[in-house]
Design a protein around this motif. Structure first.
Motif, PDB file in Angstrom:
ATOM      1  N   LEU A   1      65.055 148.555  46.113  1.00  0.00           N
ATOM      2  CA  LEU A   1      65.695 149.149  44.932  1.00  0.00           C
ATOM      3  C   LEU A   1      64.843 150.329  44.450  1.00  0.00           C
ATOM      4  CD1 LEU A   1      67.863 148.906  42.596  1.00  0.00           C
ATOM      5  CD2 LEU A   1      66.181 147.476  41.412  1.00  0.00           C
ATOM      6  N   THR A   2      65.474 151.503  44.300  1.00  0.00           N
ATOM      7  CA  THR A   2      64.692 152.671  43.850  1.00  0.00           C
ATOM      8  C   THR A   2      65.086 153.132  42.450  1.00  0.00           C
ATOM      9  OG1 THR A   2      66.233 154.209  44.891  1.00  0.00           O
ATOM     10  CG2 THR A   2      64.320 153.517  46.200  1.00  0.00           C
ATOM     11  N   GLY A   3      66.246 152.682  41.976  1.00  0.00           N
ATOM     12  CA  GLY A   3      66.635 153.074  40.625  1.00  0.00           C
ATOM     13  C   GLY A   3      68.085 152.766  40.317  1.00  0.00           C
ATOM     14  N   PHE A   4      68.563 153.384  39.238  1.00  0.00           N
ATOM     15  CA  PHE A   4      69.940 153.184  38.775  1.00  0.00           C
ATOM     16  C   PHE A   4      70.523 154.518  38.313  1.00  0.00           C
ATOM     17  CE2 PHE A   4      67.960 149.074  38.117  1.00  0.00           C
ATOM     18  CZ  PHE A   4      68.942 148.181  38.499  1.00  0.00           C
ATOM     19  N   GLU A   5      71.853 154.617  38.373  1.00  0.00           N
ATOM     20  CA  GLU A   5      72.523 155.722  37.698  1.00  0.00           C
ATOM     21  C   GLU A   5      73.236 155.166  36.480  1.00  0.00           C
ATOM     22  OE1 GLU A   5      75.487 157.950  39.930  1.00  0.00           O
ATOM     23  OE2 GLU A   5      75.894 159.271  38.223  1.00  0.00           O
ATOM     24  N   ALA A   6      73.010 155.797  35.323  1.00  0.00           N
ATOM     25  CA  ALA A   6      73.707 155.407  34.094  1.00  0.00           C
ATOM     26  C   ALA A   6      75.084 156.057  34.080  1.00  0.00           C
ATOM     27  CB  ALA A   6      72.898 155.849  32.877  1.00  0.00           C
ATOM     28  N   LEU A   7      76.106 155.241  33.842  1.00  0.00           N
ATOM     29  CA  LEU A   7      77.483 155.754  33.810  1.00  0.00           C
ATOM     30  C   LEU A   7      78.161 155.350  32.506  1.00  0.00           C
ATOM     31  CD1 LEU A   7      78.172 154.869  37.529  1.00  0.00           C
ATOM     32  CD2 LEU A   7      78.247 157.210  36.599  1.00  0.00           C
ATOM     33  N   LEU A   8      78.697 156.337  31.824  1.00  0.00           N
ATOM     34  CA  LEU A   8      79.263 156.137  30.492  1.00  0.00           C
ATOM     35  C   LEU A   8      80.627 155.454  30.551  1.00  0.00           C
ATOM     36  CD1 LEU A   8      78.883 156.691  27.465  1.00  0.00           C
ATOM     37  CD2 LEU A   8      79.779 159.000  27.843  1.00  0.00           C
ATOM     38  N   ARG A   9      80.838 154.513  29.639  1.00  0.00           N
ATOM     39  CA  ARG A   9      82.132 153.830  29.522  1.00  0.00           C
ATOM     40  C   ARG A   9      82.619 153.929  28.088  1.00  0.00           C
ATOM     41  NH1 ARG A   9      81.947 154.586  33.947  1.00  0.00           N
ATOM     42  NH2 ARG A   9      81.805 153.195  35.740  1.00  0.00           N
ATOM     43  N   TRP A  10      83.935 154.143  27.940  1.00  0.00           N
ATOM     44  CA  TRP A  10      84.533 154.200  26.600  1.00  0.00           C
ATOM     45  C   TRP A  10      85.657 153.188  26.516  1.00  0.00           C
ATOM     46  CZ3 TRP A  10      88.272 158.560  24.639  1.00  0.00           C
ATOM     47  CH2 TRP A  10      88.613 158.296  23.293  1.00  0.00           C
ATOM     48  N   ASN A  11      85.479 152.231  25.619  1.00  0.00           N
ATOM     49  CA  ASN A  11      86.533 151.265  25.373  1.00  0.00           C
ATOM     50  C   ASN A  11      87.070 151.462  23.961  1.00  0.00           C
ATOM     51  OD1 ASN A  11      87.423 148.334  24.347  1.00  0.00           O
ATOM     52  ND2 ASN A  11      87.818 148.567  26.530  1.00  0.00           N
ATOM     53  N   ASN A  12      88.280 152.008  23.886  1.00  0.00           N
ATOM     54  CA  ASN A  12      88.914 152.265  22.591  1.00  0.00           C
ATOM     55  C   ASN A  12      89.896 151.139  22.278  1.00  0.00           C
ATOM     56  OD1 ASN A  12      91.542 153.560  21.213  1.00  0.00           O
ATOM     57  ND2 ASN A  12      89.724 154.608  20.452  1.00  0.00           N
ATOM     58  N   PRO A  13      89.905 150.664  20.998  1.00  0.00           N
ATOM     59  CA  PRO A  13      90.771 149.515  20.678  1.00  0.00           C
ATOM     60  C   PRO A  13      92.244 149.780  20.958  1.00  0.00           C
ATOM     61  CG  PRO A  13      89.731 150.428  18.685  1.00  0.00           C
ATOM     62  CD  PRO A  13      89.070 151.071  19.866  1.00  0.00           C
ATOM     63  N   ILE A  14      92.672 151.005  20.892  1.00  0.00           N
ATOM     64  CA  ILE A  14      94.080 151.308  21.154  1.00  0.00           C
ATOM     65  C   ILE A  14      94.314 151.729  22.596  1.00  0.00           C
ATOM     66  CG2 ILE A  14      96.015 152.826  20.564  1.00  0.00           C
ATOM     67  CD1 ILE A  14      94.664 152.939  17.706  1.00  0.00           C
ATOM     68  N   LEU A  15      93.462 152.597  23.081  1.00  0.00           N
ATOM     69  CA  LEU A  15      93.669 153.152  24.426  1.00  0.00           C
ATOM     70  C   LEU A  15      93.145 152.250  25.544  1.00  0.00           C
ATOM     71  CD1 LEU A  15      92.527 156.780  23.595  1.00  0.00           C
ATOM     72  CD2 LEU A  15      94.860 156.111  24.167  1.00  0.00           C
ATOM     73  N   GLY A  16      92.249 151.350  25.205  1.00  0.00           N
ATOM     74  CA  GLY A  16      91.619 150.544  26.251  1.00  0.00           C
ATOM     75  C   GLY A  16      90.485 151.315  26.905  1.00  0.00           C
ATOM     76  N   ASN A  17      90.205 151.015  28.177  1.00  0.00           N
ATOM     77  CA  ASN A  17      89.131 151.713  28.877  1.00  0.00           C
ATOM     78  C   ASN A  17      89.616 153.079  29.353  1.00  0.00           C
ATOM     79  OD1 ASN A  17      87.126 149.645  28.746  1.00  0.00           O
ATOM     80  ND2 ASN A  17      88.310 148.522  30.272  1.00  0.00           N
ATOM     81  N   VAL A  18      88.935 154.104  28.878  1.00  0.00           N
ATOM     82  CA  VAL A  18      89.286 155.459  29.307  1.00  0.00           C
ATOM     83  C   VAL A  18      88.249 155.897  30.334  1.00  0.00           C
ATOM     84  CG1 VAL A  18      89.829 157.797  28.523  1.00  0.00           C
ATOM     85  CG2 VAL A  18      90.089 155.871  26.949  1.00  0.00           C
ATOM     86  N   SER A  19      88.701 156.435  31.450  1.00  0.00           N
ATOM     87  CA  SER A  19      87.783 156.856  32.517  1.00  0.00           C
ATOM     88  C   SER A  19      86.975 158.082  32.088  1.00  0.00           C
ATOM     89  CB  SER A  19      88.587 157.187  33.774  1.00  0.00           C
ATOM     90  OG  SER A  19      87.802 157.951  34.656  1.00  0.00           O
ATOM     91  N   PRO A  20      85.681 158.107  32.430  1.00  0.00           N
ATOM     92  CA  PRO A  20      84.883 159.296  32.097  1.00  0.00           C
ATOM     93  C   PRO A  20      85.426 160.572  32.752  1.00  0.00           C
ATOM     94  CG  PRO A  20      83.620 157.759  33.452  1.00  0.00           C
ATOM     95  CD  PRO A  20      84.875 157.064  33.062  1.00  0.00           C
ATOM     96  N   ASP A  21      86.089 160.409  33.891  1.00  0.00           N
ATOM     97  CA  ASP A  21      86.707 161.590  34.512  1.00  0.00           C
ATOM     98  C   ASP A  21      87.775 162.192  33.604  1.00  0.00           C
ATOM     99  OD1 ASP A  21      85.312 161.936  36.898  1.00  0.00           O
ATOM    100  OD2 ASP A  21      86.453 160.343  37.888  1.00  0.00           O
ATOM    101  N   VAL A  22      88.323 161.381  32.686  1.00  0.00           N
ATOM    102  CA  VAL A  22      89.340 161.852  31.737  1.00  0.00           C
ATOM    103  C   VAL A  22      88.675 162.357  30.447  1.00  0.00           C
ATOM    104  CG1 VAL A  22      91.279 161.149  30.267  1.00  0.00           C
ATOM    105  CG2 VAL A  22      91.168 160.354  32.642  1.00  0.00           C
ATOM    106  N   PHE A  23      87.769 161.555  29.859  1.00  0.00           N
ATOM    107  CA  PHE A  23      87.284 161.940  28.525  1.00  0.00           C
ATOM    108  C   PHE A  23      86.096 162.908  28.540  1.00  0.00           C
ATOM    109  CE2 PHE A  23      84.819 157.913  28.961  1.00  0.00           C
ATOM    110  CZ  PHE A  23      83.556 158.328  28.549  1.00  0.00           C
ATOM    111  N   ILE A  24      85.322 162.943  29.623  1.00  0.00           N
ATOM    112  CA  ILE A  24      84.200 163.903  29.652  1.00  0.00           C
ATOM    113  C   ILE A  24      84.710 165.354  29.600  1.00  0.00           C
ATOM    114  CG2 ILE A  24      82.233 164.785  30.999  1.00  0.00           C
ATOM    115  CD1 ILE A  24      81.381 162.166  29.929  1.00  0.00           C
ATOM    116  N   PRO A  25      85.698 165.712  30.422  1.00  0.00           N
ATOM    117  CA  PRO A  25      86.222 167.086  30.325  1.00  0.00           C
ATOM    118  C   PRO A  25      86.770 167.410  28.930  1.00  0.00           C
ATOM    119  CG  PRO A  25      86.971 166.064  32.356  1.00  0.00           C
ATOM    120  CD  PRO A  25      86.306 164.980  31.556  1.00  0.00           C
ATOM    121  N   LEU A  26      87.420 166.420  28.277  1.00  0.00           N
ATOM    122  CA  LEU A  26      87.939 166.652  26.921  1.00  0.00           C
ATOM    123  C   LEU A  26      86.782 166.857  25.938  1.00  0.00           C
ATOM    124  CD1 LEU A  26      90.761 163.921  26.898  1.00  0.00           C
ATOM    125  CD2 LEU A  26      91.084 166.409  26.984  1.00  0.00           C
TER     126      LEU A  26
END
Ligand code: C2E
Ligand code: CA
Ligand code: CA
Ligand code: CA
Length: 284
Positions: A54-79
């Motif tokens: 094991l050499t490390g980890f990549e941190a990946l952002l997750r957004w869970n909105n109560p109405i929208l549910g899980n939104v993909s970072p590919d969708v919300f990062i550009p916004l």
């Protein structure tokens, strides 16, 4: 759409979410996401191909909105990039990643030899204020530069070359590793590897997918690895989903591997066993 538990919220599919996000005040939603604790980081392990360590980890952002549910970072990062909230999101990502890294280092001996990779949007990467406050941020959480890597794409560096070179050099002064993400896509050019002080390239999943399927692709990946190595640059292959892909990359002398075949991204709370097992293995 289905009803879900006592909140009766609607579960949207990816396309509906994407459409809806274009019509609502995403800036407000994203600000609320930070305030209301809707963001989390997942971490995906990265291993060394030569010995499986094991050499490390990549941190990946997750957004869970109560109405929208899980939104993909590919969708919300550009916004977030478009409406400017990426600066606050990026700040949140670094602070959260640093808090986690500090906790991991306290819990596991040997964790300080690993590298935590953090994605950075071009806007945040070139933000003077972020860079200025960076030493203090590292200090607050007792983070050494060598313990982190910043992942940037070529879009972050090609439009403002002189500034990008300066920023890269400033980060490198702290010992921070600079990784070039999604290599082989977009503006990708071998010449960028010469002009910028890049430590590592991440070979995009689109190439890995075709390994063993298409011999031209195999040769291209081999050529990328050889070229990088000749410049003293390391390589991580991303999106490895099959044993055969990992075997081919190992034969091609690729340095590091990341993908569902090794481990999926997961919240820190689910990684304790994985870390314990891997760190004790590398000791013995
Ligand atoms: P990326 O930086 O290229 O991250 C790798 C993506 O590939 C992640 O998607 C990861 O979950 C996914 N992945 C890993 N292994 C496999 C595999 O074996 N197969 C497949 N099909 N996918 C795999 P994710 O987490 O949805 O992130 C998408 C993109 O969003 C990232 O691409 C990155 O550009 C952006 N992103 C994520 N977190 C952050 C962040 O904290 N800040 C910024 N600025 N961007 C972020
Ligand atoms: Ca990345
Ligand atoms: Ca990538
Ligand atoms: Ca990507």
């Amino acid at each position: 759409a289905k009803l879900n538990g006592k909140n009766c919220h609607i579960v949207f599919d990816e396309e509906m979410r994407s459409q809806l996000l274009k019509q609502v005040d995403t800036e407000k939603l994203l600000r609320q996401a930070i305030e209301n604790d809707e963001l989390t980081l997942y971490y995906q392990p990265i291993i060394s191909l030569s010995d499986g360590r094991l050499t490390g980890f990549e941190a990946l952002l997750r957004w869970n909105n109560p109405i929208l549910g899980n939104v993909s970072p590919d969708v919300f990062i550009p916004l977030a990039e478009a409406n400017g909230t990426i600066i606050q999101l990026g700040q949140w990502v670094f602070e959260s990643a640093f808090i986690q890294l500090k906790a991991w280092k306290e819990e596991f001996t040997g964790f300080d030899n690993l590298v935590l990779s953090i994605n950075m949007s071009p806007v945040q990467f070139l933000d003077k204020l972020f860079l200025k406050n960076f030493p203090k941020l590292m200090d607050t959480y007792n983070i050494k530069g060598s313990e982190i890597a910043i992942e940037i794409t070529e879009t972050a560096i090609i439009h403002k070359k002189a500034l990008a070179i300066k920023v890269i050099n400033d980060f490198k002064k702290y010992g921070i590793h600079i990784h070039l993400d999604d290599f082989g896509t977009g503006y990708s050019s071998i010449s960028h590897l010469v002009g910028f002080q890049i430590d590592l390239i991440k070979i995009d999943r689109s190439f890995i997918e075709l390994l063993g399927v298409n011999s031209k692709e195999d040769k291209l990946v081999q050529a990328i690895i050889n070229f990088a190595h000749n410049l003293g640059i390391k390589c991580t292959a991303e999106g490895i989903e099959e044993a055969a892909q990992q075997r081919l990359l190992s034969i091609a002398n690729c340095d590091y591997a990341q993908g569902y075949f090794i481990a999926k991204p997961a919240p820190a709370s689910q990684l304790t066993e994985f870390i314990r097992e891997h760190l004790s293995r590398s000791k013995g």
